[in-house]
Write a protein that holds these residues in place. Structure first.
Motif, PDB file in Angstrom:
ATOM      1  N   VAL A  56       0.806  -1.233   0.000  1.00  0.00           N
ATOM      2  CA  VAL A  56       0.000   0.000   0.000  1.00  0.00           C
ATOM      3  C   VAL A  56       0.834   1.277   0.000  1.00  0.00           C
ATOM      4  N   GLY A  57       2.170   1.174   0.120  1.00  0.00           N
ATOM      5  CA  GLY A  57       3.006   2.365   0.190  1.00  0.00           C
ATOM      6  C   GLY A  57       3.102   2.900   1.609  1.00  0.00           C
ATOM      7  N   SER A  58       3.930   3.939   1.793  1.00  0.00           N
ATOM      8  CA  SER A  58       4.093   4.568   3.109  1.00  0.00           C
ATOM      9  C   SER A  58       3.142   5.732   3.312  1.00  0.00           C
ATOM     10  N   ILE A  59       2.691   6.321   2.220  1.00  0.00           N
ATOM     11  CA  ILE A  59       1.781   7.451   2.262  1.00  0.00           C
ATOM     12  C   ILE A  59       0.673   7.209   1.257  1.00  0.00           C
ATOM     13  N   GLY A  60      -0.365   8.034   1.295  1.00  0.00           N
ATOM     14  CA  GLY A  60      -1.449   7.895   0.342  1.00  0.00           C
ATOM     15  C   GLY A  60      -2.750   7.467   0.996  1.00  0.00           C
ATOM     16  N   THR A  61      -3.822   7.482   0.218  1.00  0.00           N
ATOM     17  CA  THR A  61      -5.169   7.231   0.734  1.00  0.00           C
ATOM     18  C   THR A  61      -5.338   5.821   1.274  1.00  0.00           C
ATOM     19  N   VAL A  62      -4.929   4.815   0.516  1.00  0.00           N
ATOM     20  CA  VAL A  62      -5.114   3.431   0.955  1.00  0.00           C
ATOM     21  C   VAL A  62      -4.281   3.142   2.198  1.00  0.00           C
ATOM     22  N   ALA A  63      -3.037   3.618   2.219  1.00  0.00           N
ATOM     23  CA  ALA A  63      -2.169   3.381   3.378  1.00  0.00           C
ATOM     24  C   ALA A  63      -2.777   3.971   4.643  1.00  0.00           C
ATOM     25  N   ASP A  64      -3.263   5.203   4.572  1.00  0.00           N
ATOM     26  CA  ASP A  64      -3.836   5.847   5.757  1.00  0.00           C
ATOM     27  C   ASP A  64      -5.154   5.212   6.161  1.00  0.00           C
ATOM     28  N   ALA A  65      -5.976   4.826   5.182  1.00  0.00           N
ATOM     29  CA  ALA A  65      -7.263   4.187   5.497  1.00  0.00           C
ATOM     30  C   ALA A  65      -7.051   2.846   6.187  1.00  0.00           C
ATOM     31  N   PHE A  66      -6.121   2.047   5.669  1.00  0.00           N
ATOM     32  CA  PHE A  66      -5.855   0.751   6.290  1.00  0.00           C
ATOM     33  C   PHE A  66      -5.249   0.926   7.666  1.00  0.00           C
ATOM     34  N   ASP A  67      -4.373   1.909   7.822  1.00  0.00           N
ATOM     35  CA  ASP A  67      -3.745   2.125   9.119  1.00  0.00           C
ATOM     36  C   ASP A  67      -4.777   2.481  10.180  1.00  0.00           C
ATOM     37  N   ILE A  68      -5.739   3.333   9.826  1.00  0.00           N
ATOM     38  CA  ILE A  68      -6.790   3.700  10.788  1.00  0.00           C
ATOM     39  C   ILE A  68      -7.587   2.467  11.194  1.00  0.00           C
ATOM     40  N   ALA A  69      -7.979   1.659  10.226  1.00  0.00           N
ATOM     41  CA  ALA A  69      -8.774   0.466  10.530  1.00  0.00           C
ATOM     42  C   ALA A  69      -7.981  -0.543  11.343  1.00  0.00           C
ATOM     43  N   ASN A  70      -6.701  -0.676  11.049  1.00  0.00           N
ATOM     44  CA  ASN A  70      -5.896  -1.699  11.702  1.00  0.00           C
ATOM     45  C   ASN A  70      -5.418  -1.270  13.083  1.00  0.00           C
ATOM     46  N   LYS A  71      -5.488   0.040  13.387  1.00  0.00           N
ATOM     47  CA  LYS A  71      -5.143   0.483  14.737  1.00  0.00           C
ATOM     48  C   LYS A  71      -6.365   0.472  15.654  1.00  0.00           C
ATOM     49  N   LEU A  72      -7.563   0.434  15.071  1.00  0.00           N
ATOM     50  CA  LEU A  72      -8.780   0.440  15.884  1.00  0.00           C
ATOM     51  C   LEU A  72      -8.836  -0.710  16.884  1.00  0.00           C
ATOM     52  N   PRO A  73      -8.500  -1.952  16.494  1.00  0.00           N
ATOM     53  CA  PRO A  73      -8.552  -3.040  17.484  1.00  0.00           C
ATOM     54  C   PRO A  73      -7.714  -2.750  18.722  1.00  0.00           C
ATOM     55  N   ASN A  74      -6.516  -2.177  18.536  1.00  0.00           N
ATOM     56  CA  ASN A  74      -5.682  -1.839  19.685  1.00  0.00           C
ATOM     57  C   ASN A  74      -6.321  -0.763  20.537  1.00  0.00           C
ATOM     58  N   MET A  75      -6.780   0.291  19.888  1.00  0.00           N
ATOM     59  CA  MET A  75      -7.385   1.399  20.623  1.00  0.00           C
ATOM     60  C   MET A  75      -8.600   0.929  21.429  1.00  0.00           C
ATOM     61  N   LEU A  76      -9.461   0.190  20.779  1.00  0.00           N
ATOM     62  CA  LEU A  76     -10.708  -0.210  21.429  1.00  0.00           C
ATOM     63  C   LEU A  76     -10.487  -1.311  22.455  1.00  0.00           C
ATOM     64  N   PHE A  77      -9.518  -2.180  22.190  1.00  0.00           N
ATOM     65  CA  PHE A  77      -9.189  -3.184  23.204  1.00  0.00           C
ATOM     66  C   PHE A  77      -8.708  -2.499  24.476  1.00  0.00           C
ATOM     67  N   ALA A  78      -7.893  -1.467  24.312  1.00  0.00           N
ATOM     68  CA  ALA A  78      -7.433  -0.705  25.478  1.00  0.00           C
ATOM     69  C   ALA A  78      -8.613  -0.060  26.191  1.00  0.00           C
ATOM     70  N   LEU A  79      -9.539   0.477  25.429  1.00  0.00           N
ATOM     71  CA  LEU A  79     -10.638   1.229  26.015  1.00  0.00           C
ATOM     72  C   LEU A  79     -11.610   0.353  26.779  1.00  0.00           C
ATOM     73  N   ILE A  80     -11.979  -0.800  26.207  1.00  0.00           N
ATOM     74  CA  ILE A  80     -13.052  -1.593  26.825  1.00  0.00           C
ATOM     75  C   ILE A  80     -12.537  -2.679  27.764  1.00  0.00           C
TER      76      ILE A  80
END
Length: 595
Positions: free
Chosen positions: A83-107
């Protein structure tokens, strides 16, 4: 981006730690004898035994984590190629793939660390140990499952909260939502990994916990490798045009990420069975110690929620930067560039410091339970000084070698990608020294069941990050926002460390301050000499982001060897005895040290 809770999996590509948070794997708990689970006695006065136990167990953890990080780096290389280091797909996937960590921490991560770890220790020492442990695991497992189902259903809402700052990024937001549907089930498997890992540690099995993430990386290597074979490499400036992006690409990319976490969690079942553990489904709240832990849970969850407030703000800023680009229309560094920088930043921390903390914490927690404050102070001093020997040098190396190191570790990154990642890494590196120390100190607040202090300190850390980053968005061009985010993270880490040390010093009636500060001062002097030599090598070789991968590797290796040798020599000259303690387990393995 989570921490003290997850990075539950020691993965090199995991998201960004929150303000004042500390990325470390969940720590093990003492065994039924009150020891650390590695054969070291619980007696705080047995300093020789304590040091031996620390060496053996931290080395075992380090080897597993090193294998995980090494395979994780290859995983990151392939993901960047996809997906590259920058760009739309890279940032979109990064947001989705960091959500499990964020939400696991939260709940749940706050609950697991502030409730489960101490209660497992108490369960192992109770007369009805099997019943209590079964109930704890059943309750936690059902909570994780139900929470994951709710989060998957709420994926559009959660993704929208992370992308509010950029209305023009609607297309990227929609892609991130689709990715999130496939990535959010990771929350359950992260929780399962943590639960099974705590039980393994309670049985004295440290190594499996450190090695299991290798399974995640193996699955990812296969999946991302298949992606490259089927769909090819991303262009140098990333994927910004989504007209050619297909459903098959989404499924393979996000499905691989989730399948890897599942493999990591399920792999722990085998060593648990070999340890003789058999879990039985058992419902019930009576007699598992939740009432005594309740006073910690509320404060801990509040602190985790504050962490995620900082994460949400930081993610919005990075998403806006990545979608806006610079004045010349070029894509600026965004979420994924920041995550790649964080993956390199965490390497020295996860390879050495986490292992030290993981082994020391159960012993210190047992000393707290027995009221042995001198024992806690001794181990706290040992942990801070041992971590300092490595973290001071790590910070210097990351600053000096940022560009060649980034190219060497992520060879699939284009010149544009390296230019985006390396400055962020350099800004983060300022906080490396504080990161190593704050991990241990924060955990001790949980051992003292003091969640209120953790919460209050987290308020200040979050405010400092948000304020610093907001000022950066006002005063700096959009192309500098990601670097400013790295600096704001480092600032919040230092602020949280100073506040935590101050509070813990009051609890322990002192923390061996002069001795610890002396170590850090001498290590800083040694690192300055080593850093100067390293900078000279990089400068003379004229290494830039556009250098070849081989050149970057050679420069990194040459400068790293010279810096390491100079640092060790200076530590010897300055009589830093903590170096001998840190190297003793490795030298024994090589047959050069005392038995």
């Amino acid at each position: 981006m989570t921490v003290d809770s997850p990075d539950p999996a020691p993965r090199a590509d995991r998201p960004v730690p929150a303000p004042g948070a500390t990325p470390d794997e969940p720590g093990p708990v003492p065994d039924a004898t009150g020891g650390s689970g590695d054969g070291a006695p619980a007696d705080p006065g047995a300093s020789g035994a304590r040091k031996a136990g620390l060496g053996r167990s931290s080395l075992a953890m380090s080897l597993g984590t090193a294998a995980s990080r090494a395979s994780g780096l290859v995983r990151t290389m392939l993901l960047v190629a996809c997906v590259g280091s920058i760009g739309t797909v890279a940032d979109a996937f990064d947001i989705a793939n960091k959500l499990p960590n964020m939400l696991f921490a939260l709940i749940s991560a706050g609950v697991l660390q502030s409730v489960l770890v101490p209660q497992i220790l108490k369960s192992m020492q109770a007369h009805n140990a099997r019943e209590r442990l079964d109930k704890l695991l059943t309750l936690s497992g059902l909570g994780l499952l139900s929470g994951t189902i709710v989060l998957v259903a709420a994926a559009p809402l959660v993704v929208t909260l992370l992308t509010l700052s950029e209305p023009a990024g609607a297309e990227a937001r929609e892609l991130a939502i689709v990715f999130a549907y496939w990535c959010l089930p990771q929350v359950f498997f992260y929780g399962l990994y943590t639960l099974l890992g705590q039980v393994l540690s309670a049985h004295g099995r440290f190594a499996a916990y450190g090695w299991a993430p290798v399974a995640n990386n193996v699955v990812s290597l296969l999946g991302f490798g298949a992606f490259i074979l089927l769909f090819g490499h991303a262009p140098a400036d990333g994927i910004t045009d989504l007209s050619g992006w297909t459903t098959a690409q989404t499924l393979l990319l996000a499905g691989t990420a989730t399948l890897g976490i599942a493999a990591q969690a399920l792999l722990l079942i085998m060593p648990l069975r070999r340890a003789g553990f058999r879990w039985g489904f058992r419902l019930g709240l009576r007699g598992i110690g939740l009432r005594s832990a309740g006073k910690v849970v509320g404060w801990t969850l509040g602190a985790v929620a504050l962490e995620q407030v900082g994460v949400v703000f930081l993610t919005n800023v990075l998403f806006a930067a990545g979608q806006s680009g610079g004045d010349d229309g070029a894509t600026a560094a965004g979420n994924f560039a920041y995550t790649n920088a964080m993956s390199i930043y965490l390497l020295p921390h996860s390879l050495v410091v986490v292992s030290i903390v993981t082994v020391l914490f159960p012993r210190m927690s047992a000393a707290v339970n027995s009221g042995d404050l001198p024992g806690v102070r001794r181990d706290m001093s040992l942990g801070l000084r041992s971590a300092g020997v490595f973290s001071v040098f790590s910070a210097t190396a990351l600053v000096v070698l940022a560009f060649p190191l980034t190219k060497a570790l992520i060879p699939t990154a284009s010149e544009v990608g390296v230019e985006a990642i390396a400055p962020i890494l350099r800004a983060m590196a300022i906080g490396t020294i504080a990161l190593g120390a704050t991990v241990l100190v924060r955990r001790m607040y949980f051992a003292f069941e003091d969640g209120r202090s953790v919460f209050v300190i987290q308020i200040i850390a979050t405010v400092s990050l948000v304020a610093a980053l907001w000022l950066a968005t006002v005063a700096l061009p959009v192309t500098a926002w990601a670097v400013a985010a790295g600096g704001a993270f480092a600032l919040s880490t230092w602020i949280s460390l100073l506040l935590r040390v101050r509070g813990m010093s009051r609890k322990l009636q002192g923390m061996d301050g002069p001795r610890v500060l002396s170590l850090y001062g001498r290590a800083a002097l040694a690192a300055a000499v080593a850093g100067g030599l390293g900078w000279l090598i990089v400068h003379l070789t004229d290494t830039t982001a556009g250098s070849s991968w081989l050149a970057a590797v050679l420069v990194t290796a040459a400068a790293g060897v010279v810096m390491g040798a100079a640092y060790l020599a200076m530590l010897k000259l300055l009589r830093v005895r903590e170096l001998d303690d840190a190297l003793a387990p490795i030298l024994r393995r090589l047959g050069r040290g005392p038995a």
